[in-house]
Design an enzyme around this catalytic site. Structure first.
Site, PDB file in Angstrom:
ATOM      1  CD  GLU A  31      -6.665   4.702   1.943  1.00 55.46           C
ATOM      2  OE1 GLU A  31      -6.440   3.508   1.680  1.00 55.46           O
ATOM      3  OE2 GLU A  31      -6.351   5.653   1.214  1.00 55.46           O
ATOM      4  CB  ALA A  51       3.038  14.226  -1.457  1.00 53.76           C
ATOM      5  CG  HIS A 111      -1.407   3.903   3.321  1.00 54.96           C
ATOM      6  ND1 HIS A 111      -1.768   4.263   2.053  1.00 54.96           N
ATOM      7  CD2 HIS A 111      -2.478   3.251   3.827  1.00 54.96           C
ATOM      8  CE1 HIS A 111      -2.989   3.847   1.799  1.00 54.96           C
ATOM      9  NE2 HIS A 111      -3.446   3.234   2.871  1.00 54.96           N
ATOM     10  CB  ALA A 117       5.635  -1.762  -3.963  1.00 54.75           C
TER      11      ALA A 117
END
Length: 295
Positions: free
Chosen positions: A21, A55, A81, A131
């Site tokens: 990642e 964020a 993501h 989600a």
């Protein structure tokens, strides 16, 4: 492996699939350094890379820059993501369309964290709250264009009422169409094994992939673990607190992650996902000489 490999297929067959990642660098120099580290990480035969963003979606454009660059440099599949934070359904679809154009093969579908200073997630008008709704959106609007990974929490999500509720929420995400579950970082493998067994008992039968972050600086590890409520074992904390030298802390932390990896391999995990913080030195030392990759 080519970009056409489906995400679920990455975890079939013998051997252990590994992935790394990344996060979007803030500067051009940081981007160049990341690219050099990606080149070094490819020696370990990763199946794919993933890239997170800041964020509130603050680095979405840079995330797609990373996706495109890594895709072009390695010809490996890349995952972006994507969170529900601050985006309407239309905006989420716009992002997904651009992600596909920029070379993203997979999506890591997340709800996202509450805004800083808040303890409760708030969906925007016209947006999504959970989600599993994001997974449903991807599957309904993009069918099988993307492989989908979702997050699991061996030590229970910090907002969950209890472990059973957390597993119920995870099953919703899998039932909505997720291919794999990638876990939050943890430092005690027993926590992962308990979680994997609980997933099986709950009827969650997709690959459960452990997420590992080597501790290379104890203060940083405490901060990151605190954010996600991960427990640092007393023995590891004591060993790192006993030394002040950064190089010694690095050696202790990397060796702990190496032993985690060896134990996970012995317990036949389908894959391991490494949070490498855009660096390769810890990963190189941690993975040197280990038998990894699919056969």
């Amino acid at each position: 492996m080519t970009s056409t490999t489906k995400l679920a297929d990455q975890y079939r067959g013998e051997g252990c699939t590994i992935s790394f990642e990344l996060f979007p660098p803030k500067t051009d120099k940081g981007m160049q350094l990341m690219e050099r580290n990606v080149e070094r990480l490819t020696q370990f035969g990763p199946a794919f890379f993933t890239c997170t963003y800041g964020a509130g979606g603050s680095t979405q454009t840079k995330t797609l820059d990373v996706v495109q660059r890594v895709r072009q440099a390695t010809d490996l599949p890349v995952a972006s993501h994507l969170t529900c934070v601050g985006l309407t359904v239309d905006q989420l679809c716009d992002y997904l369309r651009e992600a596909k154009q920029r070379g993203a093969d997979y999506i890591v579908a997340l709800r996202g964290d509450p805004p800083q200073g808040s303890t409760e997630f708030q969906a925007v008008a016209g947006g999504l709250r959970y989600a599993n709704e994001l997974v449903e959106l991807i599957r309904s609007e993009f069918a099988d264009e993307f492989g989908i990974a979702v997050a699991g929490y061996p030590e229970v999500h910090q907002e969950a009422i209890d472990a059973a509720t957390d597993l119920t929420n995870l099953k919703r995400k899998v039932d909505a169409g997720a291919d794999v579950v990638v876990t939050q970082l943890f430092y005690d493998n027993d926590d992962f094994y308990r979680f994997r067994d609980a997933c099986d008992q709950a009827g969650i039968h997709v690959p459960i992939v452990p997420g590992i972050l080597p501790v290379t600086n104890f203060r940083q590890a405490e901060r990151i673990a605190g954010l996600c409520k991960a427990r640092i074992p007393d023995q590891l904390a004591a060993a790192m607190n006993a030394v002040e030298d950064d190089a010694e802390q690095f050696e202790i932390g990397v060796e702990h992650a190496r032993q985690q990896t060896i134990d996970l391999l012995e317990n036949q995990v389908a894959g391991i996902h490494y949070y490498v913080l855009n660096k390769s030195d810890a990963a190189e030392k941690m993975l040197e000489g280990l038998s990894l990759g699919k056969v």
